[in-house]
Design a protein around this motif. Structure first.
Motif: not given
Length: 256
Positions: A64-74
Motif C-alpha cells: 500500500l502506497r501513501i503520500d505523506c509529507d512527514a514534516r507536516d503534523e496534520q
C-alpha cells in the motif's frame, strides 16, 4: 530469523521515507519475505515513484502506497487515520527520514554558517518528523509485539564527536536519540513487548552522502541494499530487552 519475535501471523510493516535510497531497499527486501503480510510505503511522492510502482506491480495487494509529507503534523495525523482503515495494528515501523544538505539545511563547517532556517530544517526532518510519526501511529502499536526503528547517525553521538562541524545534522540526530530513548521508556510501560531502536546504517551511497563520499575509506561506502540488510538484521536481533538503545550497522553499540 523472524522479522519480529513472537509474531506468529504475517507482520504489518510501515516504512516512512520509502521511495528512494535505504527506505526503498528496505521495502524491496521486506516484500521478498514470507513473514510480511502488508507493507505500507510512505513518502511525499509514494504514489508517483516508478520504483514503488514496479514493486506494486509485482506484489499486488501486499503493498500500500501513501503520500505523506512527514514534516507536516496534520499530514501525519491523516496518515494514521488512513493506515488504521487498512489494518488493526502495526508490528514494525521504520523511519528512514533524514536531511543533511538539502536547502535550507546544510552541512555547516563553522558557526558562521549557522542560521535559523537551516537549523529548523535539520531538526524538522531529522528529529521532529520521526518522533511525531511514532506519536500518531502509537495507537496501532499498543497491543502486539512491535518495533519502532529510526535511522540515526553515528555523528549524533556526543561522546564520539571529535571533529565538530555539521552542527545542525549532529544536533538533530542527538536530539532524535534522546526522544527515542524517552519514548522507549513510556512505551515499555504501556506495552512490555515494545522495542524502540536508533540505528546507524553506515555511510551509504545515497543523495544524502554523495557530496561527501570522497573521504570515505575503501570498503566503507555501502549500497542501499547492503544497508537495508543490516537494518533488518538489527531489528530481528534486538527486542524488548534492548529497547531504547543505539546500534551501528555491524551490531556494535554506539555511545550516546
Amino acid at each position: 530469523m523472524p522479522l519480529i519475535g513472537n509474531v506468529t501471523a504475517p507482520a504489518n510493516v510501515l516504512v516512512c521515507g520509502a521511495s528512494q535510497g535505504i527506505g526503498l531497499a528496505i521495502c524491496a527486501q521486506l516484500l521478498a519475505r514470507d513473514d510480511v503480510g502488508l507493507l505500507i510505503a510512505v513518502s511525499r511522492q509514494a504514489s508517483h515513484s516508478p520504483a514503488l510502482e514496479t514493486l506494486a506491480g509485482e506484489h499486488r495487494q501486499r503493498l500500500l502506497r501513501i503520500d505523506c509529507d512527514a514534516r507536516d503534523e496534520q499530514a501525519l495525523q491523516a496518515l494514521a487515520t488512513q493506515v488504521s482503515s487498512h489494518c488493526l495494528h502495526l508490528n514494525l515501523v521504520i523511519s528512514t527520514l533524514g536531511v543533511l544538505h538539502q536547502a535550507p539545511a546544510r552541512a555547516e563547517k563553522s558557526l558562521a554558517q549557522l542560521d535559523m532556517a537551516g537549523l529548523q530544517a535539520s531538526f524538522t526532518t531529522n528529529c521532529f518528523a520521526p518522533i511525531l510519526l511514532l506519536k500518531y501511529l502509537h495507537p496501532l502499536l499498543r497491543q502486539q509485539p512491535m518495533t519502532f526503528a529510526a535511522l540515526s547517525a553515528r555523528v549524533g553521538s556526543i561522546s564520539d564527536n571529535q571533529l565538530g562541524g555539521w552542527y545542525g545534522y549532529r544536533a538533530s540526530k542527538a536530539a532524535l536519540n534522546q526522544l527515542l530513548r524517552s519514548a522507549s521508556i513510556e512505551l515499555k510501560r504501556l506495552n512490555p513487548a515494545s522495542t524502540v531502536l536508533a540505528l546507524h546504517p553506515g555511510t551509504t551511497d545515497t543523495e544524502l552522502s554523495r557530496p561527501f563520499q570522497a573521504n570515505v575509506p575503501p570498503g566503507k561506502l555501502f549500497s542501499p541494499a547492503f544497508a537495508a540488510t543490516c537494518i533488518l538484521k538489527l531489528i530481528a536481533e534486538h527486542g524488548p530487552a534492548q529497547t531504547g538503545t543505539f546500534w551501528a550497522w555491524d551490531g556494535t553499540p554506539i555511545p550516546w
